[in-house]
Design an enzyme around this catalytic site. Structure first.
Site, short mmCIF file in Angstrom:
data_model
loop_
_atom_site.label_atom_id
_atom_site.label_comp_id
_atom_site.label_asym_id
_atom_site.label_seq_id
_atom_site.Cartn_x
_atom_site.Cartn_y
_atom_site.Cartn_z
N GLU A 33 -0.74 -0.82 2.10
CA GLU A 33 -0.77 -2.14 2.86
C GLU A 33 -0.79 -1.92 4.23
O GLU A 33 -1.78 -2.51 5.07
CB GLU A 33 0.16 -3.04 2.38
CG GLU A 33 0.23 -3.56 0.88
CD GLU A 33 1.46 -3.98 0.37
OE1 GLU A 33 2.27 -4.48 1.19
OE2 GLU A 33 1.33 -4.53 -0.86
N LYS A 49 6.39 -8.34 -8.68
CA LYS A 49 5.90 -6.92 -7.82
C LYS A 49 7.20 -6.04 -7.71
O LYS A 49 6.93 -4.82 -7.84
CB LYS A 49 5.51 -7.27 -6.58
CG LYS A 49 4.65 -6.14 -5.76
CD LYS A 49 4.05 -6.32 -4.60
CE LYS A 49 3.59 -5.46 -3.73
NZ LYS A 49 2.94 -5.86 -2.51
N ASP A 63 4.96 -4.25 8.70
CA ASP A 63 4.47 -5.04 7.35
C ASP A 63 5.77 -5.59 6.59
O ASP A 63 6.32 -4.89 5.84
CB ASP A 63 3.76 -4.24 6.63
CG ASP A 63 2.87 -5.15 5.52
OD1 ASP A 63 3.35 -6.35 5.45
OD2 ASP A 63 2.32 -4.46 4.51
N ASP A 95 -5.16 -7.69 -1.96
CA ASP A 95 -3.71 -7.76 -1.71
C ASP A 95 -3.02 -8.25 -2.76
O ASP A 95 -2.85 -9.80 -2.88
CB ASP A 95 -3.36 -8.44 -0.49
CG ASP A 95 -1.83 -8.57 0.06
OD1 ASP A 95 -1.22 -7.75 -0.70
OD2 ASP A 95 -1.75 -9.29 0.80
#
Length: 574
Positions: free
Chosen positions: A146, A69, A169, A8
């Protein structure tokens, strides 16, 4: 071949997991399963990752980067110590650290990984993630979403459960909602929606703004005008760190007393900052963000052609899902369907490990689980349309709509638009905008040999076929002659077009070549990383540093940039 793992790669934290006796397990980094997604250069210009890098944020903000990210798949650059890096290079350092941690724990080499990305990531962002994995020395076995990974982590331990699942999420920087159906050991994705720039860091910023406002009103201190340079950065760094702690504390208590002693000086007086913030005030500050996520939940439900009443299980994951306001909003919509048995910090990595285990037959038979996914972004081509001002090009025609179950195939027929047209170029695009220029171009296909007739008298059939393995096949057939052209794009391995950033250094400090800040950083990196390179790479690095020195001495900025970029790429390749 070595071990395969699940990773992850998060905005604020990252985790690595593997299959241990048929069960997914997160690998601890010493005392914790969480590695901060922070990269920096220490005072000797050695690359540091995780807690060490996070510890120096306050005192060395110019040599530390967070939240990279959010830059993945863009031309934005990261500046560390005056030196430019791509987001992919920075992310590769995080993955290298996770690989190191995993190999130290497992006492064996890790060669492959399944890496997760937000469901809303486009092809360029996914490709950048894959490249980061390769730069870290990993074979990227698969990229998965994810929320799907989190559903896998839940499903592997609940194989007998059936019903509709909604995964909410929200991590440090991104937010996704995915609706799935669980039935007989399979996960059928119905729809995914998301916001790529919304997460816990945005919640932190609201507290930061509150503190800065209180500084101005209660202490007559204006952070943006009363101090400059490193002093401002240091103060802001302390405020941000305290804001994050405050957000976390407000998940368990109603009121937090924020104390920042010796924060600043005003007219010779030291400011010992102190203020209270309540959970109710925090809820007010982030209410717009929370509302945006709930709107996205409704979008995902509508796309899946379901209502809240149709959902049987709600899985909140990501560290920011612990915020009480989020839980209360989900409860208002879904009642008591929320499940808390999946660790929100570890669920995605665990699910990635499950997918890795399935791919490598470490999870088989009755203990296995299957995924039936959808197309996350529409795919189509550029067309000409008849408008009030005549024929205009630049419009986007979708052949495969997002949320379409895979495999899928569709054919559209298009007429020629000009007299005696003998060829046609079919552009292949990904995105949701009606104008083709606002979408991502994946490639193009040309077909020749169209009979020379008047506009509209000849036509071509364009077919898009997208299979469950991520292969997009595009074919064009001239209807009157049967002449055909085709191409295939591996949507997982596809090398997205890249444009080199035009950002350049406008100014170099005069004098000796090591005085240019960017070049000095490169030299320090060369000194700190050269010994870790293979022998042949060391020779290449030595030659490049010599060429770089010559370019600086000769004030040849083009060559300076060229050799600097090549040397940096070489140093970060190993």
């Amino acid at each position: 071949m070595g071990r395969i793992v699940g990773i992850d790669l998060g905005t604020t934290t990252s985790e690595i997991a593997y299959i241990n006796n048929g069960e997914p397990e997160v690998i601890k980094n010493g005392y914790s399963s969480i590695t901060p997604s922070v990269v920096g250069l220490d005072k000797n210009y050695n690359v540091i990752v995780g807690e060490k890098a996070k510890d120096q944020i306050l005192n060395a903000s110019d040599r530390t980067v967070v939240e990279v990210k959010r830059k993945m798949g863009t031309n934005d650059l990261v500046i560390l110590g005056g030196k430019k890096f791509t987001p992919t290079q920075i992310s590769s350092e995080i993955l290298k650290e996770l690989k190191r941690v995993g190999e130290q724990y497992l006492q064996e080499e890790i060669t492959e990984a399944v890496i997760t990305v937000p469901a809303n990531f486009n092809d360029a962002q996914r490709q950048a993630t894959k490249e980061a994995g390769e730069k870290a020395g990993l074979i990227v076995n698969q990229i998965i979403n994810e929320p799907t990974a989190a559903a896998l982590a839940f499903g592997i331990n609940n194989l007998g459960t059936e019903g509709n699942v909604l995964v909410y999420d929200i991590g440090g920087g991104t937010f996704d909602v995915t609706v799935l159906e669980m039935i007989e050991g399979s996960l059928d994705v119905r729809a995914s929606r998301g916001i790529n720039r919304l997460g816990g860091k945005d919640f932190d910023e609201k507290i930061v703004e509150e503190i800065i406002s209180a500084l101005k009103s209660n202490y007559s201190f204006d952070l943006y005008n009363d101090v400059q340079g490193n002093e401002k950065l240091n103060i802001l760094g302390r405020i941000k760190a305290e804001a994050e702690k405050t957000k976390i504390a407000l998940s368990s208590i109603q009121v937090v007393d924020i104390q920042l002693p010796f924060l600043a000086q005003k007219d010779g007086e030291i400011i010992n900052f102190e203020m209270e913030i309540s959970r109710s005030r925090f809820d007010e500050l982030i209410s717009d963000y929370v509302s945006q996520t709930m709107d996205t939940v409704n979008e995902a439900l509508q796309a899946a052609k379901l209502t809240a009443a149709d959902i049987d299980i709600v899985l909140p994951i990501g560290g920011s899902s612990r915020v009480p306001a989020i839980y209360e909003n989900l409860k208002n919509i879904f009642g008591n369907k929320i499940r808390g048995k999946v660790n929100p910090d570890e669920a995605v990595a665990l699910g990635a490990a499950v997918q890795a285990g399935i791919n490598k037959n470490e999870i088989v038979g009755n203990n296995s689980i299957a995924i039936f996914d959808v197309c996350n972004h529409s795919l189509g081509t550029e067309v000409v349309r008849d408008t009030a001002n005549g024929y205009k090009d630049g419009f986007y025609d979708r052949l495969i709509l997002r949320d379409t179950h895979l495999p899928f195939s569709r054919t559209n027929r298009y007429n020629t638009t000009s007299d005696y047209q003998e060829s046609v170029i079919v552009g292949i695009y990904q995105g949701e905008d009606n104008l083709v220029e606002n979408n991502i171009k994946l490639g193009e296909l040309e077909v020749n040999g169209i009979p020379a007739n008047k506009a509209g008298e000849e036509c071509v059939d364009v077919t898009f076929k997208y299979n469950i393995n991520g292969i997009l096949e595009v074919s064009v057939i001239v209807v009157s002659t049967g002449k055909e052209a085709s191409t295939t794009i591996n949507m997982f391995n596809y090398d997205a077009p890249k444009t080199k950033s035009e950002e350049k250094i406008d100014d170099f400090m005069s004098g000796a070549w090591t005085q240019a800040s960017e070049i000095q950083t490169t030299v320090m990196l060369y000194k700190s990383r050269r010994s870790n390179l293979p022998e042949e790479a060391q020779k290449q690095a030595d030659a490049l540093i010599k060429k770089l020195k010559e370019a600086v001495i000769n004030n040849d900025y083009d060559k300076m940039d060229y050799y600097d970029d090549n040397l940096t790429a070489l140093l970060f390749e190993y």
